[in-house]
Design a protein around this motif. Sequence first.
Motif, PDB file in Angstrom:
ATOM      1  N   MET A   1     -38.348 -21.672  -0.927  1.00  0.00           N
ATOM      2  CA  MET A   1     -38.912 -21.649   0.006  1.00  0.00           C
ATOM      3  C   MET A   1     -39.372 -19.857   1.063  1.00  0.00           C
ATOM      4  O   MET A   1     -37.963 -19.981   0.893  1.00  0.00           O
ATOM      5  CB  MET A   1     -39.452 -22.501   1.547  1.00  0.00           C
ATOM      6  CG  MET A   1     -39.054 -24.134   0.301  1.00  0.00           C
ATOM      7  SD  MET A   1     -39.750 -25.414   1.896  1.00  0.00           S
ATOM      8  CE  MET A   1     -37.847 -25.418   2.298  1.00  0.00           C
TER       9      MET A   1
ATOM     10  N   LEU B   1     -41.240 -18.956   5.478  1.00  0.00           N
ATOM     11  CA  LEU B   1     -41.255 -20.386   6.461  1.00  0.00           C
ATOM     12  C   LEU B   1     -41.923 -20.347   7.139  1.00  0.00           C
ATOM     13  O   LEU B   1     -41.927 -18.906   8.434  1.00  0.00           O
ATOM     14  CB  LEU B   1     -39.653 -20.706   6.952  1.00  0.00           C
ATOM     15  CG  LEU B   1     -39.676 -21.522   5.670  1.00  0.00           C
ATOM     16  CD1 LEU B   1     -37.954 -21.656   5.948  1.00  0.00           C
ATOM     17  CD2 LEU B   1     -40.069 -23.019   4.676  1.00  0.00           C
TER      18      LEU B   1
ATOM     19  N   ASP C   1     -44.283 -25.752   8.248  1.00  0.00           N
ATOM     20  CA  ASP C   1     -43.918 -26.062   7.385  1.00  0.00           C
ATOM     21  C   ASP C   1     -42.223 -27.153   7.685  1.00  0.00           C
ATOM     22  O   ASP C   1     -41.609 -27.736   6.765  1.00  0.00           O
ATOM     23  CB  ASP C   1     -42.493 -24.950   6.549  1.00  0.00           C
ATOM     24  CG  ASP C   1     -43.583 -23.658   5.974  1.00  0.00           C
ATOM     25  OD1 ASP C   1     -43.392 -23.342   6.104  1.00  0.00           O
ATOM     26  OD2 ASP C   1     -44.696 -25.041   5.332  1.00  0.00           O
TER      27      ASP C   1
ATOM     28  N   VAL D   1     -37.885 -25.533  11.019  1.00  0.00           N
ATOM     29  CA  VAL D   1     -38.043 -23.472  11.296  1.00  0.00           C
ATOM     30  C   VAL D   1     -39.144 -23.713  12.579  1.00  0.00           C
ATOM     31  O   VAL D   1     -39.421 -24.436  13.875  1.00  0.00           O
ATOM     32  CB  VAL D   1     -39.061 -23.665  10.495  1.00  0.00           C
ATOM     33  CG1 VAL D   1     -39.927 -21.675  10.372  1.00  0.00           C
ATOM     34  CG2 VAL D   1     -39.385 -23.671   8.862  1.00  0.00           C
TER      35      VAL D   1
END
Length: 124
Positions: free
Chosen positions: A83, A86, A90, A122
């Motif tokens: 990923m 971010l 998310d 996040v």
Amino acid sequence: QVQLAESGGGSAQSGGSLKLSCAASGFSYNRYCMGWIRQAPGKEREAVATIYIVTGTTTYADSLKGRFTISHDSAKNTLYLQMYNLEVEDTAKYYCAAIREPQCTVGLSVYHIWGQGTQVTVSS
């Protein structure tokens, strides 16, 4: 015992990266559709990426805008989700899941094997 075990979750800053892993045990996933599915509090479950192991064909949720990459290592029987960039949105619990199904896309809603999930948070 058939099992999927996720790892690699944690906290990250907006714009950062994380790589999730999912170790499969008790079965060989070569003929399986493997997916990463996430669920945020108060939201519906969302499939973010799938890979049909035998062909390597991948699909992604349109909402990701190309920020995630699904991959696997057959020698380790392990699935990954890289990923990038971010976003706070998310933040969710991420699950890996498996089904022996060739019609392998993010539209798939049924999986037969699930991991316990790993939390990704996040912050801005």
